[in-house]
Write an enzyme that holds these catalytic residues in place. Structure first.
Site, PDB file in Angstrom:
ATOM      1  N   ASP A 276       0.688  -1.112   0.194  1.00 19.12           N
ATOM      2  CA  ASP A 276       0.313  -0.248   0.198  1.00 19.12           C
ATOM      3  C   ASP A 276       0.910   1.713  -0.001  1.00 19.12           C
ATOM      4  O   ASP A 276       0.816   2.679  -0.861  1.00 19.12           O
ATOM      5  CB  ASP A 276      -0.500  -0.327   1.137  1.00 19.12           C
ATOM      6  CG  ASP A 276      -0.630  -0.414   2.667  1.00 19.12           C
ATOM      7  OD1 ASP A 276       1.059  -0.246   2.226  1.00 19.12           O
ATOM      8  OD2 ASP A 276      -1.216  -0.404   3.769  1.00 19.12           O
TER       9      ASP A 276
ATOM     10  N   ASP B  63       6.288   3.316   2.944  1.00 14.46           N
ATOM     11  CA  ASP B  63       6.997   4.730   4.362  1.00 14.46           C
ATOM     12  C   ASP B  63       9.071   4.950   5.306  1.00 14.46           C
ATOM     13  O   ASP B  63       9.350   4.942   4.190  1.00 14.46           O
ATOM     14  CB  ASP B  63       5.992   4.222   5.774  1.00 14.46           C
ATOM     15  CG  ASP B  63       5.829   5.039   6.865  1.00 14.46           C
ATOM     16  OD1 ASP B  63       6.057   6.461   6.641  1.00 14.46           O
ATOM     17  OD2 ASP B  63       5.843   4.863   8.137  1.00 14.46           O
TER      18      ASP B  63
HETATM   19  P1  IMP Z   1       7.240   0.991   6.119  1.00 19.03           P
HETATM   20  O1  IMP Z   1       7.493   1.802   7.531  1.00 19.03           O
HETATM   21  O2  IMP Z   1       7.524   1.844   5.037  1.00 19.03           O
HETATM   22  O3  IMP Z   1       7.982  -0.843   6.640  1.00 19.03           O
HETATM   23  O4  IMP Z   1       5.386   0.735   6.065  1.00 19.03           O
HETATM   24  C1  IMP Z   1       4.797  -0.475   6.731  1.00 19.03           C
HETATM   25  C2  IMP Z   1       3.644  -0.398   6.508  1.00 19.03           C
HETATM   26  O5  IMP Z   1       3.817   0.475   7.480  1.00 19.03           O
HETATM   27  C3  IMP Z   1       2.834   0.224   5.156  1.00 19.03           C
HETATM   28  O6  IMP Z   1       2.812  -1.233   4.980  1.00 19.03           O
HETATM   29  C4  IMP Z   1       2.053  -0.101   6.082  1.00 19.03           C
HETATM   30  O7  IMP Z   1       0.817  -1.040   6.097  1.00 19.03           O
HETATM   31  C5  IMP Z   1       1.566   0.792   6.683  1.00 19.03           C
HETATM   32  N1  IMP Z   1       1.968   2.463   7.534  1.00 19.03           N
HETATM   33  C6  IMP Z   1       2.774   3.065   6.835  1.00 19.03           C
HETATM   34  N2  IMP Z   1       2.512   4.364   6.795  1.00 19.03           N
HETATM   35  C7  IMP Z   1       1.021   4.450   7.007  1.00 19.03           C
HETATM   36  C8  IMP Z   1      -0.064   5.569   7.227  1.00 19.03           C
HETATM   37  O8  IMP Z   1      -0.086   7.036   6.377  1.00 19.03           O
HETATM   38  N3  IMP Z   1      -1.181   4.998   7.567  1.00 19.03           N
HETATM   39  C9  IMP Z   1      -1.003   3.893   7.233  1.00 19.03           C
HETATM   40  N4  IMP Z   1      -0.950   2.645   7.021  1.00 19.03           N
HETATM   41  C10 IMP Z   1       0.313   2.572   7.088  1.00 19.03           C
HETATM   42 MG    MG Z   2      -1.193  -1.201   8.037  1.00 18.18          MG
END
Ligand code: IMP
Ligand code: MG
Length: 193
Positions: free
Chosen positions: A99, A102
């Site tokens: 999705d 981040d």
């Molecule tokens: P990462 O920090 O790139 O590993 O992101 C991990 C997961 O955090 C993503 O796949 C989302 O499920 C969740 N996530 C990160 N940012 C958001 C946000 O702004 N809203 C909702 N979920 C988020």
């Molecule tokens: Mg999530």
């Protein structure tokens, strides 16, 4: 549900138009062999369903349960693979869908695993990428939209498991984050996929 939203960032029509273009890029980039699409649950579910129906190619769909967010709006940095079996990807062309990019930790961990499992090539698609410095070195070949570094919901993205079914991407009201409707405190105890 709309009452909980402070503002809409990307509306449905804009998302749909962008998905048309992303699907064409994907169809163009992958070689003419059956590709394996790996959907990271649950966040990429809505995005993947809408994107893949636009990709005019023979493909197989696999899903992975990866926990990377442990409740609330902050990443813990730890990535857990929750499934008993990992999809068979040896020698395959893989499209990995999530999705949002981040911190990048989730996609980095899954990418590494796919490499360890012998995938021939891995390309990554995300609906959203946050405009920030990643905690790890990872990029996505297909990015729907770049958004600011704020917490967003909708189109698959959740807050405490909710709001995934909003047909747009939006920002929650601060009051909803401070006092969620679940009635549960915003602790690190619930694993939030
Ligand atoms: P990462 O920090 O790139 O590993 O992101 C991990 C997961 O955090 C993503 O796949 C989302 O499920 C969740 N996530 C990160 N940012 C958001 C946000 O702004 N809203 C909702 N979920 C988020
Ligand atoms: Mg999530």
């Amino acid at each position: 549900m709309r009452n909980d939203i402070e503002r809409v960032l990307i509306d449905e029509a804009v998302i749909e138009k962008r998905l048309d273009a992303m699907a064409m890029e994907i169809a163009r980039d992958f070689p003419e062999e059956t590709l394996v699409v790996i959907i990271l649950l649950k966040g990429a579910l809505v995005f993947a369903a809408d994107l893949l129906r636009r990709v005019p190619r023979v493909l197989e769909i696999e899903c992975l349960n990866v926990a990377s967010y442990h409740g609330g709006t902050e990443s813990t940095g730890k990535v857990d693979f929750l499934d008993r079996h990992f999809p068979a990807v040896r020698g395959r062309q893989v499209l990995l869908l999530d999705d949002i990019l981040d911190t990048g930790r989730t996609l980095h961990a899954v990418h590494e695993r796919l490499r360890d499992e012998g995938a021939a090539a891995v390309r990554t698609g995300v609906l959203l990428a946050k405009d920030k410095t990643r905690a790890v070195d990872v990029t996505a070949e297909y990015v729907g939209f770049v958004v600011g570094d704020e917490f967003v919901v909708g189109y698959g993205l959740d807050y405490l498991g909710r709001y995934r079914n909003l047909p747009y991407v939006g920002v929650l009201k601060a009051a909803v984050i401070e006092c969620p409707r679940t009635g549960q405190p915003d602790t690190a105890e619930s694993v939030n996929l």
